[in-house]
Design a protein around this motif. Structure first.
Motif, PDB file in Angstrom:
ATOM      1  N   ASP A   1     -41.998 103.516  37.223  1.00  0.00           N
ATOM      2  CA  ASP A   1     -42.069 102.071  37.419  1.00  0.00           C
ATOM      3  C   ASP A   1     -40.624 101.565  37.449  1.00  0.00           C
ATOM      4  OD1 ASP A   1     -42.300  99.341  37.323  1.00  0.00           O
ATOM      5  OD2 ASP A   1     -43.393  99.271  35.415  1.00  0.00           O
ATOM      6  N   PRO A   2     -40.110 101.133  38.610  1.00  0.00           N
ATOM      7  CA  PRO A   2     -38.707 100.719  38.680  1.00  0.00           C
ATOM      8  C   PRO A   2     -38.322  99.674  37.641  1.00  0.00           C
ATOM      9  CG  PRO A   2     -39.623 100.884  40.879  1.00  0.00           C
ATOM     10  CD  PRO A   2     -40.779 101.041  39.923  1.00  0.00           C
ATOM     11  N   SER A   3     -39.248  98.782  37.303  1.00  0.00           N
ATOM     12  CA  SER A   3     -38.921  97.725  36.344  1.00  0.00           C
ATOM     13  C   SER A   3     -38.758  98.258  34.922  1.00  0.00           C
ATOM     14  CB  SER A   3     -39.996  96.639  36.365  1.00  0.00           C
ATOM     15  OG  SER A   3     -41.235  97.143  35.897  1.00  0.00           O
ATOM     16  N   ALA A   4     -39.197  99.503  34.672  1.00  0.00           N
ATOM     17  CA  ALA A   4     -39.089 100.093  33.342  1.00  0.00           C
ATOM     18  C   ALA A   4     -37.839 100.953  33.188  1.00  0.00           C
ATOM     19  CB  ALA A   4     -40.331 100.922  33.031  1.00  0.00           C
ATOM     20  N   LEU A   5     -37.019 101.043  34.227  1.00  0.00           N
ATOM     21  CA  LEU A   5     -35.800 101.842  34.148  1.00  0.00           C
ATOM     22  C   LEU A   5     -34.732 101.113  33.348  1.00  0.00           C
ATOM     23  CD1 LEU A   5     -35.647 103.104  37.842  1.00  0.00           C
ATOM     24  CD2 LEU A   5     -35.989 104.544  35.825  1.00  0.00           C
ATOM     25  N   GLY A   6     -34.049 101.852  32.482  1.00  0.00           N
ATOM     26  CA  GLY A   6     -32.948 101.297  31.700  1.00  0.00           C
ATOM     27  C   GLY A   6     -31.613 101.779  32.225  1.00  0.00           C
ATOM     28  N   ALA A   7     -30.555 101.395  31.533  1.00  0.00           N
ATOM     29  CA  ALA A   7     -29.214 101.810  31.934  1.00  0.00           C
ATOM     30  C   ALA A   7     -29.098 103.328  31.833  1.00  0.00           C
ATOM     31  CB  ALA A   7     -28.163 101.145  31.053  1.00  0.00           C
ATOM     32  N   PRO A   8     -28.773 104.017  32.929  1.00  0.00           N
ATOM     33  CA  PRO A   8     -28.671 105.475  32.868  1.00  0.00           C
ATOM     34  C   PRO A   8     -27.445 105.953  32.093  1.00  0.00           C
ATOM     35  CG  PRO A   8     -28.062 104.697  35.045  1.00  0.00           C
ATOM     36  CD  PRO A   8     -28.567 103.507  34.291  1.00  0.00           C
ATOM     37  N   VAL A   9     -26.468 105.082  31.906  1.00  0.00           N
ATOM     38  CA  VAL A   9     -25.308 105.367  31.050  1.00  0.00           C
ATOM     39  C   VAL A   9     -25.190 104.182  30.086  1.00  0.00           C
ATOM     40  CG1 VAL A   9     -22.854 105.955  30.955  1.00  0.00           C
ATOM     41  CG2 VAL A   9     -24.196 106.565  32.980  1.00  0.00           C
ATOM     42  N   PRO A  10     -25.888 104.225  28.956  1.00  0.00           N
ATOM     43  CA  PRO A  10     -25.980 103.030  28.119  1.00  0.00           C
ATOM     44  C   PRO A  10     -24.751 102.751  27.267  1.00  0.00           C
ATOM     45  CG  PRO A  10     -27.276 104.814  27.179  1.00  0.00           C
ATOM     46  CD  PRO A  10     -26.795 105.302  28.517  1.00  0.00           C
ATOM     47  N   ARG A  11     -23.929 103.771  26.980  1.00  0.00           N
ATOM     48  CA  ARG A  11     -22.808 103.562  26.053  1.00  0.00           C
ATOM     49  C   ARG A  11     -21.539 104.242  26.567  1.00  0.00           C
ATOM     50  NH1 ARG A  11     -26.874 105.572  23.444  1.00  0.00           N
ATOM     51  NH2 ARG A  11     -25.775 107.494  22.922  1.00  0.00           N
ATOM     52  N   PRO A  12     -21.026 103.829  27.702  1.00  0.00           N
ATOM     53  CA  PRO A  12     -19.789 104.445  28.198  1.00  0.00           C
ATOM     54  C   PRO A  12     -18.613 104.126  27.280  1.00  0.00           C
ATOM     55  CG  PRO A  12     -20.298 102.478  29.467  1.00  0.00           C
ATOM     56  CD  PRO A  12     -21.482 102.719  28.571  1.00  0.00           C
ATOM     57  N   ARG A  13     -17.709 105.083  27.132  1.00  0.00           N
ATOM     58  CA  ARG A  13     -16.516 104.822  26.336  1.00  0.00           C
ATOM     59  C   ARG A  13     -15.532 103.935  27.083  1.00  0.00           C
ATOM     60  NH1 ARG A  13     -15.257 110.786  23.810  1.00  0.00           N
ATOM     61  NH2 ARG A  13     -16.605 111.465  25.535  1.00  0.00           N
ATOM     62  N   GLN A  14     -15.405 104.177  28.390  1.00  0.00           N
ATOM     63  CA  GLN A  14     -14.440 103.435  29.194  1.00  0.00           C
ATOM     64  C   GLN A  14     -15.119 102.966  30.483  1.00  0.00           C
ATOM     65  OE1 GLN A  14     -10.188 105.303  28.432  1.00  0.00           O
ATOM     66  NE2 GLN A  14     -11.531 106.901  29.225  1.00  0.00           N
ATOM     67  N   VAL A  15     -14.841 101.726  30.856  1.00  0.00           N
ATOM     68  CA  VAL A  15     -15.373 101.174  32.101  1.00  0.00           C
ATOM     69  C   VAL A  15     -14.196 100.614  32.897  1.00  0.00           C
ATOM     70  CG1 VAL A  15     -16.974  99.562  33.169  1.00  0.00           C
ATOM     71  CG2 VAL A  15     -17.549 100.594  30.958  1.00  0.00           C
ATOM     72  N   PHE A  16     -13.884 101.274  33.977  1.00  0.00           N
ATOM     73  CA  PHE A  16     -12.795 100.855  34.855  1.00  0.00           C
ATOM     74  C   PHE A  16     -13.365 100.110  36.060  1.00  0.00           C
ATOM     75  CE2 PHE A  16     -11.703 104.876  32.833  1.00  0.00           C
ATOM     76  CZ  PHE A  16     -10.468 104.606  32.255  1.00  0.00           C
ATOM     77  N   ALA A  17     -12.567  99.236  36.625  1.00  0.00           N
ATOM     78  CA  ALA A  17     -12.961  98.536  37.842  1.00  0.00           C
ATOM     79  C   ALA A  17     -11.726  98.358  38.717  1.00  0.00           C
ATOM     80  CB  ALA A  17     -13.601  97.192  37.520  1.00  0.00           C
TER      81      ALA A  17
ATOM     82  N   ASP B   1     -17.855 107.942  31.384  1.00  0.00           N
ATOM     83  CA  ASP B   1     -16.991 106.833  31.799  1.00  0.00           C
ATOM     84  C   ASP B   1     -17.438 106.341  33.179  1.00  0.00           C
ATOM     85  OD1 ASP B   1     -15.529 107.078  29.498  1.00  0.00           O
ATOM     86  OD2 ASP B   1     -13.702 107.817  30.458  1.00  0.00           O
ATOM     87  N   LEU B   2     -17.318 105.050  33.401  1.00  0.00           N
ATOM     88  CA  LEU B   2     -17.736 104.430  34.656  1.00  0.00           C
ATOM     89  C   LEU B   2     -16.528 103.923  35.426  1.00  0.00           C
ATOM     90  CD1 LEU B   2     -20.733 102.246  33.380  1.00  0.00           C
ATOM     91  CD2 LEU B   2     -20.791 104.611  34.213  1.00  0.00           C
ATOM     92  N   VAL B   3     -16.562 104.101  36.736  1.00  0.00           N
ATOM     93  CA  VAL B   3     -15.533 103.544  37.615  1.00  0.00           C
ATOM     94  C   VAL B   3     -16.232 102.684  38.660  1.00  0.00           C
ATOM     95  CG1 VAL B   3     -13.605 103.999  39.160  1.00  0.00           C
ATOM     96  CG2 VAL B   3     -14.078 105.576  37.248  1.00  0.00           C
ATOM     97  N   PHE B   4     -16.128 101.361  38.521  1.00  0.00           N
ATOM     98  CA  PHE B   4     -16.596 100.424  39.541  1.00  0.00           C
ATOM     99  C   PHE B   4     -15.525 100.406  40.633  1.00  0.00           C
ATOM    100  CE2 PHE B   4     -19.244  99.258  36.072  1.00  0.00           C
ATOM    101  CZ  PHE B   4     -20.293  98.472  36.545  1.00  0.00           C
ATOM    102  N   THR B   5     -15.896 100.805  41.846  1.00  0.00           N
ATOM    103  CA  THR B   5     -14.901 101.162  42.856  1.00  0.00           C
ATOM    104  C   THR B   5     -14.482 100.028  43.787  1.00  0.00           C
ATOM    105  OG1 THR B   5     -16.633 101.960  44.347  1.00  0.00           O
ATOM    106  CG2 THR B   5     -15.655 103.570  42.837  1.00  0.00           C
ATOM    107  N   GLY B   6     -14.921  98.808  43.524  1.00  0.00           N
ATOM    108  CA  GLY B   6     -14.516  97.693  44.370  1.00  0.00           C
ATOM    109  C   GLY B   6     -15.660  97.167  45.211  1.00  0.00           C
ATOM    110  N   THR B   7     -15.491  95.953  45.728  1.00  0.00           N
ATOM    111  CA  THR B   7     -16.571  95.274  46.440  1.00  0.00           C
ATOM    112  C   THR B   7     -16.177  94.908  47.861  1.00  0.00           C
ATOM    113  OG1 THR B   7     -18.268  93.549  46.150  1.00  0.00           O
ATOM    114  CG2 THR B   7     -15.990  92.879  45.839  1.00  0.00           C
ATOM    115  N   PRO B   8     -17.127  94.915  48.801  1.00  0.00           N
ATOM    116  CA  PRO B   8     -16.847  94.458  50.161  1.00  0.00           C
ATOM    117  C   PRO B   8     -16.671  92.938  50.227  1.00  0.00           C
ATOM    118  CG  PRO B   8     -18.814  95.863  50.075  1.00  0.00           C
ATOM    119  CD  PRO B   8     -18.472  95.481  48.668  1.00  0.00           C
ATOM    120  N   ALA B   9     -16.355  92.457  51.413  1.00  0.00           N
ATOM    121  CA  ALA B   9     -16.256  91.017  51.645  1.00  0.00           C
ATOM    122  C   ALA B   9     -17.624  90.364  51.454  1.00  0.00           C
ATOM    123  CB  ALA B   9     -15.733  90.748  53.049  1.00  0.00           C
ATOM    124  N   GLY B  10     -17.590  89.052  51.174  1.00  0.00           N
ATOM    125  CA  GLY B  10     -18.823  88.284  51.079  1.00  0.00           C
ATOM    126  C   GLY B  10     -19.128  87.737  49.707  1.00  0.00           C
TER     127      GLY B  10
END
Length: 287
Positions: A60-76, A237-246
């Protein structure tokens, strides 16, 4: 492999069915996704041998939680798509522009976010998840350090983000619920070309962002190499890699998220995450 968290249990996902990791391994593997990321090669080897009958749980997609709930470092990474740099009034950067999102903002793929006071904007992003301790890896070997990819939103409250001189980003991008990721972790070998994925953001059904990840100025391997040249990266650790225009604050007139908006973020081969929004939460008087 596709790894998710379903009703609090870590599962391997195949289509619309899932196998509970702890149950299917008869307790040999833990339930905690953070512990599994610490032992990623063992998990992948085990999951490759799962029989079809192990996938006995409907997803059930609505029952999915964060697949990485406790990252030590979050980069963006800021301004990593040339059209987004242009709409923001900047030339494409020659070095990655890195900031952080605080880990407390990370949530699952289907969430309701209480908007803080201010101007809340959207930024769909491909998220790379580190799969092993990594320090000073070369770009040629950087994909080996990536456990999986996910869809993410770098939600941003622009007033807090841009206040002060010079502006500081992290607080304005770390309100509760401002780092949704998911729907599951997808290993790069699940994708025909992990460096070239269609990425689309929809607001109330209207496409507001659209590009391909091959447009990134600094692709995933280069980001991993450059980050690990400075500091160690750790499993989860998570790396948010940037966003497109808009994004909303560059529209004419600007458009920000309001109560009852629905934001859907999709990346080819990975899936989609979905956020609903409610009005500003009351601030505690505190002491």
């Amino acid at each position: 492999m596709r790894l998710g968290v379903l009703d609090g249990h870590t599962v391997v996902v195949s289509g619309d069915r899932a196998a509970n990791v702890r149950w299917a391994s008869q307790g040999r593997l833990p339930n905690d996704p953070m512990a599994l990321l610490e032992d990623w090669p063992r998990l992948r080897e085990w999951a490759a041998g799962l029989p079809e009958e192990a996938y006995d749980i409907p997803v059930d997609p609505s029952a999915l939680g964060a697949p990485v709930p406790r990252p030590r470092q979050v980069f963006a990474v800021a301004l990593n798509y040339p059209p987004h740099a242009a709409e923001a009034g900047f030339t494409p950067p020659e070095e990655p522009l890195v900031f952080t999102k605080f880990p407390a903002c990370v949530t699952g793929p289907h969430t309701t976010v209480a908007l803080p006071w201010g101007k809340v904007d959207w930024e769909i992003e491909l998220v790379a998840v580190v799969g092993r301790e990594t320090y000073r890896v070369s770009e040629d070997h950087a994909w080996e350090a990536v456990a999986a990819l996910a869809v993410g939103q770098d939600l941003s409250e622009r007033v807090t983000q841009l206040q002060g001189k010079p502006a500081q980003f992290s607080l304005g991008k770390s309100f509760p619920g401002f780092g949704p990721i998911g729907p599951v972790l997808v290993t790069p070998d699940e994708l025909d070309d992990p460096d070239d994925l269609e990425i689309t953001g929809l607001l109330n059904g209207e496409a507001v962002q659209h590009d391909r990840t091959k447009s990134m100025i600094f692709p995933v391997p280069e980001l991993i190499a450059r980050l690990s040249a400075v500091l160690p990266l750790f499993p989860g650790d998570l790396v948010f890699t940037g966003t497109p225009a808009g994004v909303g604050n560059r529209m004419n007139p600007p458009r920000y998220l309001t109560a009852d908006d629905e934001l859907v973020s999709r990346i080819e081969g990975i899936g989609e995450i979905r956020q609903q929004f409610t009005g500003p939460a009351r601030q505690s008087s505190g002491s």
